[in-house]
Design an enzyme around this catalytic site. Structure first.
Site, short mmCIF file in Angstrom:
data_model
loop_
_atom_site.label_atom_id
_atom_site.label_comp_id
_atom_site.label_asym_id
_atom_site.label_seq_id
_atom_site.Cartn_x
_atom_site.Cartn_y
_atom_site.Cartn_z
N ASP A 1 43.70 36.07 42.31
CA ASP A 1 44.45 34.82 42.00
C ASP A 1 44.47 34.90 40.26
O ASP A 1 43.91 35.71 39.75
CB ASP A 1 43.94 33.72 42.82
N SER B 1 43.82 27.93 37.90
CA SER B 1 43.55 29.06 39.59
C SER B 1 44.88 29.22 39.92
O SER B 1 45.63 30.36 39.55
CB SER B 1 42.69 28.34 40.06
N ASP C 1 38.77 34.63 40.88
CA ASP C 1 38.01 34.32 41.38
C ASP C 1 38.46 34.14 43.13
O ASP C 1 37.09 34.15 43.46
CB ASP C 1 37.30 32.65 41.29
N ASP D 1 43.28 33.26 38.62
CA ASP D 1 41.99 33.87 36.96
C ASP D 1 40.40 34.30 38.01
O ASP D 1 39.43 33.98 37.00
CB ASP D 1 41.80 31.62 37.05
#
Length: 445
Positions: free
Chosen positions: A241, A102, A245, A243
């Site tokens: 960010d 993340s 999400d 990833d």
């Protein structure tokens, strides 16, 4: 019970240490694969990743684990976490895996697991898989090991789904947008989707090299985006960010707009369109009291959960809500996605911006947040929150804030940190409370 591998968002840690080694990744593939191999059909797992260097290693190790227990593997390469969740369901896979840490730096990595319905696994299912990681898994006979293949059109599939969430009667023509993809998983799909909808696009954080993910860019480091928005006189800035999400927005004045303000805007728009379900939204204990008061004034309730978008999703499903999220920018819109989706959330914000005709700085500040302070205390071991002196300081702080604010203290599920957050009407009091607690935790740690 404390878990050995799984935290609040899958398995995460520093690469080649602890749980984040190729050996453990292979065992995770074997354990999760064995758990989801049921019935006579050919079983399939879909694996995506972000752009960090260790993704190649973890991808290969997981592939070895899954194929060894008889699962076929579909590799989609760098893709946002929500895209992996969506593709897992649409391709009728038995399991989905996202390799990402993340917003963490590139030296970390992680493994997130999704069920065939596209939702993150429950605590109960993760506990069963965790038990099997250290146990003995039955391998497939040589004739029944899995195959691995790459799918080249996955990005196009996700872009199509994301664009479909933007109203057909609107376009982004005439809007100048800066998009910051954090050199992460959305570095291709997010700019392409916005460009196809008509935006004049300025992209930063779109040249990943394996080691620059989240490095001075993205939703947790928005200074570069703020500067670029002001420099180019853009109408809006969007930061994702690693990833993708998570979403943070920067308005046309270069000011940061967090997840609380974005949830307020999306909820208000949905209420006006009569598409808000459950007569409220779901947020975590970290969301500002100002958000709760604003929503209450609009006749919209706020249901709070522990920190973690998975708990937000669980509460949304249980209560029939279709909007939820976190102050940090995880925004879950269950009409479109099964997990937080930064691109889809940004499209809903952009739709509201286009329809309003207002500049972003006027549209995106719906309430004044109460003074809130969050500090992190790193610790190397033990249970500092169980220390009697720490408990005493916390009890005194709770009594001091009673009726005037809130106190949230928790152990991070992804890093060795104690997070101390306080909010209230008196900023000086909030700062003093947080500092006292942090000092006590440091001494105990």
């Amino acid at each position: 019970m404390a878990r050995k591998y799984f935290g609040t968002d899958g398995i995460r840690g520093r690469t080649n240490e602890g749980a984040m080694t190729a050996e453990i990744a292979m065992k995770v593939g074997q354990a999760a694969g064995a758990y989801f191999v049921r019935g006579k059909h050919r079983h399939r797992v879909l694996i995506g990743k972000d752009t960090r260097l260790s993704g190649y290693m973890m991808e290969s190790a997981l592939t070895a684990g899954f194929t060894s227990v008889g699962m076929d593997v579909v590799l989609v390469g760098p893709m946002p976490t929500p895209a992996v969740a969506m593709l897992t369901k649409s391709m009728r896979a038995d399991l989905g895996v996202m390799i990402s840490a993340s917003h963490n730096p590139y030296v970390d990595n992680g493994i997130k697991l999704f069920g065939p319905d596209g939702y993150k696994l429950s605590d109960e299912t993760e506990a069963k898989i965790e038990k099997a990681i250290d146990g003995k898994v039955t391998l497939a006979p040589a004739e029944q090991i899995g195959r691995a293949r790459r799918v080249d059109d996955a990005q196009g599939r996700y872009i199509s789904v994301a664009k479909s969430t933007f109203p057909d009667h609107l376009s982004l023509d005439g809007l100048r947008i800066v998009i910051d993809c954090a050199h992460g998983a959305a570095y291709k799909v997010a700019p392409d989707a916005l460009w196809e909808l008509g935006a004049e696009l300025i992209a930063i954080g779109v040249t990943p090299n394996g080691t620059n993910v989240n490095d001075k860019v993205g939703s947790t480091a928005p200074a570069a985006l703020q500067a670029k928005v002001v420099e180019t006189r853009a109408d809006l800035g969007i930061a994702l960010d690693g990833d993708a999400d998570r979403l943070i927005v920067v308005d046309d004045k270069g000011r940061i707009v967090d997840g609380d303000q974005l949830m307020a805007l999306i909820a208000l728009s949905a209420a006006r369109d009569k598409t808000l379900k459950g007569d409220g939204i779901v947020a975590t204990v970290m969301s500002n009291l100002g958000l709760e008061r604003f929503l209450w004034g609009q006749g919209i309730s706020l249901h709070r959960t522990p920190v973690g978008d998975r708990y937000v999703v669980e509460a949304m499903r249980a209560g029939g809500y279709n909007i939820g999220g976190e102050q940090s920018g995880h925004i879950v819109l269950s009409d479109y996605a099964t997990t937080g989706d930064g691109l889809i959330a940004s499209l809903q914000v952009l739709a509201a911006l286009v329809e309003s005709g207002k500049p972003a700085h006027q549209l995106l500040k719906l309430f004044d947040p109460l003074p809130q302070l969050l500090k992190n205390v790193r610790f190397t071991g033990g249970q500092p929150l169980e220390d009697d002196k720490v408990k005493k300081v916390i009890a005194e702080a709770e009594k001091e804030l009673d009726g005037k604010g809130r106190l949230v203290i928790r152990k991070s599920g992804t890093e060795p940190l104690i997070r101390v957050m306080a909010e209230g009407e008196d900023e000086a009091q909030v700062n003093a409370v947080v500092d006292r607690i942090c000092d006590a935790v440091k001494k105990a740690a």
